[in-house]
Design an enzyme around this catalytic site. Structure first.
Site, PDB file in Angstrom:
ATOM      1  N   HIS A  18       0.809  -1.220   0.000  1.00 44.09           N
ATOM      2  CA  HIS A  18       0.000   0.000   0.000  1.00 44.09           C
ATOM      3  C   HIS A  18       0.844   1.271   0.000  1.00 44.09           C
ATOM      4  O   HIS A  18       0.414   2.292  -0.542  1.00 44.09           O
ATOM      5  CB  HIS A  18      -0.978  -0.031   1.172  1.00 44.09           C
ATOM      6  N   HIS A  41      -8.683  -8.150  -7.983  1.00 40.33           N
ATOM      7  CA  HIS A  41      -9.099  -9.027  -6.878  1.00 40.33           C
ATOM      8  C   HIS A  41      -9.196  -8.152  -5.626  1.00 40.33           C
ATOM      9  O   HIS A  41      -8.305  -8.132  -4.791  1.00 40.33           O
ATOM     10  CB  HIS A  41      -8.091 -10.162  -6.677  1.00 40.33           C
ATOM     11  N   SER A 102      -6.936  -2.319  -0.564  1.00 44.23           N
ATOM     12  CA  SER A 102      -6.479  -1.572  -1.738  1.00 44.23           C
ATOM     13  C   SER A 102      -7.554  -0.702  -2.386  1.00 44.23           C
ATOM     14  O   SER A 102      -7.278   0.446  -2.745  1.00 44.23           O
ATOM     15  CB  SER A 102      -5.893  -2.542  -2.770  1.00 44.23           C
ATOM     16  N   GLU A 120     -14.677  -8.318  -7.522  1.00 44.77           N
ATOM     17  CA  GLU A 120     -14.687  -9.268  -6.415  1.00 44.77           C
ATOM     18  C   GLU A 120     -15.840 -10.246  -6.599  1.00 44.77           C
ATOM     19  O   GLU A 120     -16.989  -9.822  -6.757  1.00 44.77           O
ATOM     20  CB  GLU A 120     -14.823  -8.536  -5.073  1.00 44.77           C
ATOM     21  N   ASP A 145     -14.974 -12.331 -12.255  1.00 44.95           N
ATOM     22  CA  ASP A 145     -13.673 -12.926 -11.971  1.00 44.95           C
ATOM     23  C   ASP A 145     -12.557 -12.035 -12.502  1.00 44.95           C
ATOM     24  O   ASP A 145     -12.614 -11.554 -13.632  1.00 44.95           O
ATOM     25  CB  ASP A 145     -13.591 -14.312 -12.616  1.00 44.95           C
ATOM     26  N   GLY A 146     -11.555 -11.810 -11.676  1.00 50.35           N
ATOM     27  CA  GLY A 146     -10.487 -10.902 -12.058  1.00 50.35           C
ATOM     28  C   GLY A 146      -9.772 -11.292 -13.330  1.00 50.35           C
ATOM     29  O   GLY A 146      -9.347 -10.421 -14.103  1.00 50.35           O
ATOM     30  N   ASP A 166      -3.754  -8.734  -7.558  1.00 52.07           N
ATOM     31  CA  ASP A 166      -3.421  -9.185  -6.203  1.00 52.07           C
ATOM     32  C   ASP A 166      -4.357 -10.323  -5.802  1.00 52.07           C
ATOM     33  O   ASP A 166      -5.216 -10.164  -4.936  1.00 52.07           O
ATOM     34  CB  ASP A 166      -3.560  -7.984  -5.246  1.00 52.07           C
TER      35      ASP A 166
END
Length: 286
Positions: A18, A41, A102, A120, A145-146, A166
């Site tokens: 971060h 994600h 994030s 997500e 889905d990412g 991530d």
């Protein structure tokens, strides 16, 4: 690797990730043109440090709790203060009780012209994220889905921005999926900035990922820079909690490497466990 982020929120890996995220977004402020953040994600958005999972994991006690008490040099304090200020905003009573993920950190740094897309699929995490961003016209939470979202959402109409990759690393093939997901997105948007997080447990896996990302970045018409950052708080022991994590940053702001060379040494002592931590920062070779 089983990775439920509520157990790890605010740990050393979050702190490193971060701080870098905030530095990149601050540099995107250097130009008035809008930018977009795409979080593939995203997670739950905000994590309760007083809850059962955070108490059982306890990683925030040797992560963000130490950093909030650390003393930084006059040159480094302005570089880490924007991150610390965001964390403080989620803890108005000064006692650490919550830690932003994030997407909430990114949201705190959006100007009126900027946008956030947060992906997500886990129902409970998505609901918490929606609740945290409810009625926010600049942030969109998508049930996608990412790995599907990455090629679908690039390039953004803003043509500037950051893609954060991530995942949870719960699947055995997650390193391969990260490599392929990045390559697919980069092929469509080679001028965007990318930040890929990964756990360091297998040197072979991490080295392969770094080489692959560097190779893909080098295929662009105007090849972009690639930085590799790894931070360890203690030697990794088989079967024990994660003690080393890494980031691959493609097309980083040109000042970022110099800033990290100043910041990282001042994180080694507060984040180290049983001694000082250590870091490596390099340009990976294809």
């Amino acid at each position: 690797m089983n990775y439920r982020h509520a157990f790890h929120a605010g740990g050393f890996a979050d702190v490193i990730k971060h701080i870098v995220l905030v530095r990149i977004l601050n540099h995107l402020h250097d130009k008035p043109a809008p930018f977009r953040v795409i979080d593939s994600h995203a997670g739950a958005g905000v994590y309760d440090l007083t809850g059962d999972e955070a108490r059982r994991g306890g990683e925030w006690l040797t992560g963000i709790a130490r950093i909030m008490q650390a003393r930084f040099s006059e040159s480094v304090l302005p570089l880490v203060s924007p991150y610390l200020d965001i964390v403080r905003a989620f803890n108005p009573q000064r006692e650490l009780q919550a830690y932003p993920g994030s997407p909430l950190i990114a949201r705190a740094l959006l100007r009126p012209q900027d946008r956030l897309v947060a992906c997500e699929v886990e129902p409970k995490a998505r609901k918490r994220l929606i609740d945290a961003l409810r009625r926010d016209t600049q942030a969109r939470v998508v049930d996608l889905d990412g790995w599907v979202a990455l090629p679908a959402f690039v390039p953004p109409k803003e043509r500037r921005g950051l893609v954060l990759i991530d995942p949870s690393f719960e699947q055995k093939d997650e390193f391969e999926r990260v490599a392929n997901g990045f390559a697919e997105a980069f092929a469509k948007w080679p001028t965007g900035s990318y930040m890929l997080w990964y756990p360091v447990k297998s040197r072979r896996a991490t080295d392969h990922l770094a080489r692959h990302v560097a190779e893909v970045a080098a295929t662009a018409a105007a090849p972009g820079a690639c930085l590799r950052l790894e931070f360890s708080v203690a030697p990794q022991v088989a079967g024990a909690a994660l003690t080393s994590a890494g980031l691959l940053i493609v097309n980083p702001p040109w000042k970022l490497a110099a800033e990290l060379k100043a910041i990282l040494p001042e994180l080694e002592k507060p984040l180290g466990q049983g001694g000082a931590g250590r870091f490596r920062l390099e340009v990976p070779k294809p």
